[in-house]
Design an enzyme around this catalytic site. Structure first.
Site, PDB file in Angstrom:
ATOM      1  N   VAL A  50       0.867  -1.173   0.000  1.00 58.04           N
ATOM      2  CA  VAL A  50       0.000   0.000   0.000  1.00 58.04           C
ATOM      3  C   VAL A  50       0.910   1.231   0.000  1.00 58.04           C
ATOM      4  O   VAL A  50       1.585   1.508   0.989  1.00 58.04           O
ATOM      5  CB  VAL A  50      -0.936   0.028   1.230  1.00 58.04           C
ATOM      6  CG1 VAL A  50      -1.804   1.274   1.216  1.00 58.04           C
ATOM      7  CG2 VAL A  50      -1.793  -1.236   1.282  1.00 58.04           C
TER       8      VAL A  50
ATOM      9  N   CYS B 139       4.909  -2.344   2.794  1.00 63.45           N
ATOM     10  CA  CYS B 139       5.177  -3.539   1.999  1.00 63.45           C
ATOM     11  C   CYS B 139       4.087  -4.583   2.257  1.00 63.45           C
ATOM     12  O   CYS B 139       3.407  -4.553   3.285  1.00 63.45           O
ATOM     13  CB  CYS B 139       6.532  -4.116   2.370  1.00 63.45           C
ATOM     14  SG  CYS B 139       7.924  -3.014   2.058  1.00 63.45           S
TER      15      CYS B 139
ATOM     16  N   GLU C  88       4.522  -7.546   3.134  1.00 63.28           N
ATOM     17  CA  GLU C  88       4.862  -8.292   4.335  1.00 63.28           C
ATOM     18  C   GLU C  88       4.393  -7.572   5.592  1.00 63.28           C
ATOM     19  O   GLU C  88       4.015  -8.216   6.577  1.00 63.28           O
ATOM     20  CB  GLU C  88       6.378  -8.526   4.410  1.00 63.28           C
ATOM     21  CG  GLU C  88       6.935  -9.323   3.242  1.00 63.28           C
ATOM     22  CD  GLU C  88       7.399  -8.450   2.076  1.00 63.28           C
ATOM     23  OE1 GLU C  88       6.694  -7.478   1.706  1.00 63.28           O
ATOM     24  OE2 GLU C  88       8.471  -8.738   1.530  1.00 63.28           O
TER      25      GLU C  88
END
Length: 119
Positions: free
Chosen positions: A31, A41, A43
Site C-alpha cells: 500500500v 510492503c 509483508e
C-alpha cells in the site's frame, strides 16, 4: 492479495501469503502513498493480518510480484518477519523454499534483547 495492492507510484504490485504453525492463513499487499517512503510492503500487511487473527508463528511464506514469481522480502521486512517466524520460517524463492536463516544469517531478534539486557 496481489490484485488488491495499491501501487499508483511504483506500479509494482506485491502480494504475500503465509501459513502459521497453527494452520492459519495470513495475507498482505503493498500500500503506497504520495510520500513514497512511508508505503507499506506486502509483508507489513501480512504481519498486521497475523496480529489481527490472534498472532502465532509464521511457518511458510511466499511474496510475489505481478508476474507471479517469488520476490525476496526487503531488509526492513526481513527483520519484521524474523520476529514472527524466526530461523525456521520457510521462504519461497525462485529456486525453491529455503530456511529464513539462510536468507538472513545471524539475525537480530527478541532473544538478543533478553540475553543482553542490563536489567
Amino acid at each position: 492479495m496481489l490484485e488488491l495492492a495499491y501501487c499508483p507510484y511504483s506500479n509494482f504490485p506485491v502480494g504475500a501469503a503465509a501459513i502459521t504453525t497453527q494452520g492459519v492463513l495470513v495475507t498482505g499487499c503493498n500500500v503506497e502513498n504520495a510520500s513514497y517512503g512511508l508505503g507499506l510492503c506486502a509483508e507489513c500487511g501480512l504481519v498486521s493480518d497475523l496480529a489481527r487473527k490472534g498472532g502465532g508463528t509464521l511457518a511458510a511464506l511466499v511474496v510475489v510480484a505481478s508476474d507471479g514469481e517469488p520476490v525476496a522480502p526487503c531488509g526492513r521486512c526481513r527483520q519484521l518477519l524474523w520476529e514472527h517466524g524466526g530461523q525456521t520460517l520457510q521462504i519461497m524463492t525462485k529456486s525453491g523454499p529455503i530456511a529464513f536463516a539462510t536468507l538472513l544469517p545471524d539475525a537480530f531478534g527478541p532473544e538478543d534483547l533478553t540475553a543482553r539486557s542490563t536489567s
